[in-house]
Scaffold this active site. Structure first.
Site, mmCIF file in Angstrom:
data_model
loop_
_atom_site.group_PDB
_atom_site.id
_atom_site.type_symbol
_atom_site.label_atom_id
_atom_site.label_comp_id
_atom_site.label_asym_id
_atom_site.label_seq_id
_atom_site.Cartn_x
_atom_site.Cartn_y
_atom_site.Cartn_z
ATOM 1 N N ASP A 115 9.482 -8.742 2.284
ATOM 2 C CA ASP A 115 10.149 -8.234 1.089
ATOM 3 C C ASP A 115 11.382 -7.445 1.537
ATOM 4 O O ASP A 115 11.615 -7.262 2.729
ATOM 5 C CB ASP A 115 9.187 -7.414 0.223
ATOM 6 C CG ASP A 115 8.662 -6.171 0.923
ATOM 7 O OD1 ASP A 115 9.186 -5.808 1.989
ATOM 8 O OD2 ASP A 115 7.716 -5.561 0.391
ATOM 9 N N SER A 116 12.162 -6.982 0.579
ATOM 10 C CA SER A 116 13.450 -6.375 0.930
ATOM 11 C C SER A 116 13.329 -4.889 1.200
ATOM 12 O O SER A 116 14.266 -4.267 1.670
ATOM 13 C CB SER A 116 14.427 -6.571 -0.218
ATOM 14 O OG SER A 116 14.037 -5.746 -1.308
ATOM 15 N N GLY A 117 12.187 -4.312 0.870
ATOM 16 C CA GLY A 117 12.016 -2.863 0.982
ATOM 17 C C GLY A 117 12.330 -2.133 -0.307
ATOM 18 O O GLY A 117 11.918 -0.997 -0.484
ATOM 19 N N PHE A 128 11.393 -2.426 -3.521
ATOM 20 C CA PHE A 128 10.303 -2.036 -4.418
ATOM 21 C C PHE A 128 9.543 -0.836 -3.857
ATOM 22 O O PHE A 128 9.225 0.103 -4.578
ATOM 23 C CB PHE A 128 9.352 -3.219 -4.630
ATOM 24 C CG PHE A 128 8.218 -2.911 -5.566
ATOM 25 C CD1 PHE A 128 8.427 -2.858 -6.938
ATOM 26 C CD2 PHE A 128 6.944 -2.661 -5.086
ATOM 27 C CE1 PHE A 128 7.390 -2.566 -7.802
ATOM 28 C CE2 PHE A 128 5.896 -2.357 -5.943
ATOM 29 C CZ PHE A 128 6.125 -2.313 -7.299
ATOM 30 N N ASP A 135 1.899 -13.311 -3.863
ATOM 31 C CA ASP A 135 1.309 -12.423 -2.860
ATOM 32 C C ASP A 135 0.663 -11.276 -3.604
ATOM 33 O O ASP A 135 1.080 -10.942 -4.717
ATOM 34 C CB ASP A 135 2.390 -11.822 -1.947
ATOM 35 C CG ASP A 135 3.150 -10.706 -2.648
ATOM 36 O OD1 ASP A 135 4.036 -11.036 -3.461
ATOM 37 O OD2 ASP A 135 2.838 -9.528 -2.438
ATOM 38 N N CYS A 190 -19.719 -20.631 -1.110
ATOM 39 C CA CYS A 190 -18.577 -20.237 -0.272
ATOM 40 C C CYS A 190 -18.890 -20.491 1.202
ATOM 41 O O CYS A 190 -19.994 -20.205 1.668
ATOM 42 C CB CYS A 190 -18.256 -18.758 -0.494
ATOM 43 S SG CYS A 190 -16.912 -18.145 0.539
ATOM 44 N N CYS A 197 -17.343 -19.058 3.810
ATOM 45 C CA CYS A 197 -16.831 -18.003 4.698
ATOM 46 C C CYS A 197 -17.982 -17.368 5.491
ATOM 47 O O CYS A 197 -19.147 -17.473 5.096
ATOM 48 C CB CYS A 197 -16.077 -16.947 3.888
ATOM 49 S SG CYS A 197 -17.102 -15.610 3.268
ATOM 50 N N CYS A 210 -20.509 -15.137 3.592
ATOM 51 C CA CYS A 210 -21.474 -15.826 2.723
ATOM 52 C C CYS A 210 -22.432 -16.728 3.504
ATOM 53 O O CYS A 210 -23.563 -16.932 3.084
ATOM 54 C CB CYS A 210 -20.733 -16.649 1.661
ATOM 55 S SG CYS A 210 -19.815 -15.615 0.509
ATOM 56 N N HIS A 222 -14.094 -12.708 3.019
ATOM 57 C CA HIS A 222 -14.557 -13.487 1.864
ATOM 58 C C HIS A 222 -13.480 -13.570 0.782
ATOM 59 O O HIS A 222 -13.199 -14.653 0.252
ATOM 60 C CB HIS A 222 -15.842 -12.904 1.255
ATOM 61 C CG HIS A 222 -16.102 -13.476 -0.090
ATOM 62 N ND1 HIS A 222 -16.670 -14.728 -0.276
ATOM 63 C CD2 HIS A 222 -15.740 -13.050 -1.327
ATOM 64 C CE1 HIS A 222 -16.675 -15.023 -1.565
ATOM 65 N NE2 HIS A 222 -16.115 -14.022 -2.229
HETATM 66 ZN ZN LIG Z 1 -17.581 -16.025 1.067
#
Ligand SMILES: [Zn+2]
Length: 376
Positions: free
Chosen positions: A93-95, A97, A267, A305, A307, A310, A336
Site C-alpha cells: 500500500d502507499s502508506g 491510509f 486484502d 476443511c 488445513c 482441522c 485455518h
Molecule cells: Zn481448517
C-alpha cells in the site's frame, strides 16, 4: 514465467470475473485474496505455510516498514521478498491510509503529509514521490498510488476536495514511478459513496493510465449496504482489461458480494487477526473457540476443511490452547482462517469459469444460514 506485468481475463459470469495476473515473480489467480503481512510477516505464520493455504500474493504495509526497520535497510538487505522469505508477488500500500489512521500530529498539505511515528514520535513526511521511492526500495511488485481517504460519513464537498487532491497525487505518483518493466502501479479511485465523484475519479485515473485500478475509500465505516451500493456501479467505470482491487475487504460475505460485482483482488487483516483472538471462520459462519461449548468436543472445527488445524486437532484442543493463550492457538486458527479464505476464492474462481456463480452464492448463503454445527 512472464517478464512483464499483465492481466488476462479468462471468464466472466454476470459482473464476476476470473483471470490471471502475470508477474516476473509468478502468477496471481483472480479473484485473489491477499493475506496481510504488515511488518514483513503474516503474524503467527511461516511464509511457506501462507503459500500452503493457496495464497499467490501478500500485502505489505509501507507505513509500518518505513518506520521499522526502514525501507532503506530492507533494500540494503536485498529487498522485502528476500528479507521476509517470500519470493512470490507482493503488493504494497502507499502508506497514506495508515498515516491517517495511526500516526499522530498529522499535517496534510498539497505537498504530502507530515506526521509523527506512533512508535517513537519521530517526524516524517510522505509525499507521492517519497511513497514511490519507499515502495521501490522495498521491491514491491504492485505499487499503490499515494492517496488520501476521508473518513465516512463526510459531506460531498469534503469528499470531492479530497478526491481531487488524490487525483493530483495520482499523477505525481505516475511520474515518480517512472518506467519499471515487470512492476505495476495501481491508481486508486476515490469519491466516497457519491456516484458522480466516483465517475470523475475513474476518468481522471484512466486519463493518467495505470496497470490496475483500486476502488479506495470503502470499508471505512460506511457499512456493507452502502459499500455494495458503490460496487453496483463503480467497477463499471474502470477498464475491463485491467485488474480491479477493493482495498481492506473484508468478511467472507463482503468478499463474495464484491466478486459478484466485478472485483478481482482484495486484502484484509480479518482472517489473521481473528485467528489470534480465538475466532474461526468456516462455511457455517464464525465460531468462537473460547466458548465453553467446545471444551469436550472431539470434532474438528470444520470436517470438510483440509488445513492442519482441522485435520489434526479437535475443537476441544483449540478451545484449550486459545483459553490458555498458547501461541499454537494463534498459529492453528490463523492457518485455518487463511485456508478457508483461499478455499472460498478457489470456489469462486471455479464457479465463474463454470458459469455457475449464482448457484455458488446461493449455496454460500445457505450454509451460513444453517449456523455452526449443533453442540454435542
Ligand atoms: Zn481448517
Amino acid at each position: 514465467m512472464s517478464q512483464r506485468f499483465s492481466f488476462e481475463l479468462h471468464s466472466t459470469d454476470g459482473a464476476a470475473r476470473s483471470g490471471v495476473i502475470q508477474t516476473p515473480r509468478g502468477e496471481v489467480r483472480t479473484p485473489a485474496f491477499m493475506p496481510v503481512g504488515t511488518a514483513a510477516t503474516v503474524k503467527a505464520m511461516m511464509p511457506e505455510s501462507v503459500r500452503a493455504t493457496g495464497a499467490d500474493i501478500l500485502l505489505g504495509n509501507t507505513y509500518h516498514l518505513m518506520l521499522r526497520p526502514t525501507a532503506e535497510r530492507i533494500h540494503d538487505l536485498g529487498g522485502l521478498h528476500k528479507f521476509m522469505n517470500w519470493e512470490r508477488p507482493i503488493l504494497t500500500d502507499s502508506g497514506g491510509f495508515q498515516v491517517m489512521s495511526l500516526a499522530s500530529l498529522r499535517k496534510l498539505t498539497e505537498e504530502g503529509v507530515k506526521f509523527s511515528s506512533h512508535i517513537d514520535g519521530s517526524k516524517h513526511m510522505v509525499t507521492p514521490e517519497r511513497s514511490m521511492e519507499i515502495q521501490r526500495l522495498l521491491g514491491s511488485d504492485i505499487v499503490m498510488c499515494f492517496d488520501e481517504c476521508p473518513a465516512l460519513p463526510a459531506d460531498d464537498a469534503t469528499v470531492a476536495k479530497s478526491m481531487q487532491l488524490s487525483m493530483r497525487w495520482a499523477r505525481r505518483s505516475r511520474e515518480a514511478f517512472g518506467d519499471r518493466p515487470g512492476h505495476a502501479l495501481f491508481g486508486i479511485m476515490q469519491g466516497g459513496v457519491t456516484r458522480d465523484l466516483r465517475e470523475e475519479s475513474a476518468k481522471a485515473l484512466i486519463d493518467i493510465g495505470f496497470e490496475g485500478y483500486a476502488v479506495g475509500g470503502l470499508a471505512v465505516g460506511e457499512g456493507q449496504e452502502a459499500m455494495f451500493g458503490v460496487l453496483d456501479y463503480a467497477p463499471g467505470f474502470l477498464p475491463e482489461d485491467k485488474p480491479r482491487y477493493l482495498m481492506g475487504v473484508g468478511k467472507p460475505d463482503d468478499i463474495v458480494g464484491a466478486v459478484k460485482r466485478g472485483i478481482d483482488m482484495m486484502d484484509c487483516v480479518l482472517p489473521s487477526r481473528s485467528g489470534r483472538t480465538g475466532q474461526g471462520w468456516t462455511r457455517h459462519g464464525s465460531v468462537n473457540l473460547r466458548n465453553a461449548r467446545h471444551k469436550d468436543d472431539p470434532r474438528p472445527l470444520d470436517e470438510a476443511c483440509g488445513c492442519p488445524a482441522c485435520r489434526n486437532y479437535s475443537r476441544a484442543y483449540l478451545h484449550h490452547v486459545v483459553r490458555s493463550d498458547e501461541i499454537i492457538g494463534s498459529m492453528l486458527l490463523t492457518w485455518h482462517n487463511l485456508h478457508y479464505y483461499q478455499d472460498l476464492m478457489q470456489g469462486m474462481r471455479d464457479a465463474i469459469s463454470a458459469g455457475r456463480f449464482a448457484e455458488f452464492e446461493a449455496e454460500f448463503h445457505a450454509k451460513r444460514a444453517e449456523g455452526d454445527i449443533a453442540p454435542l
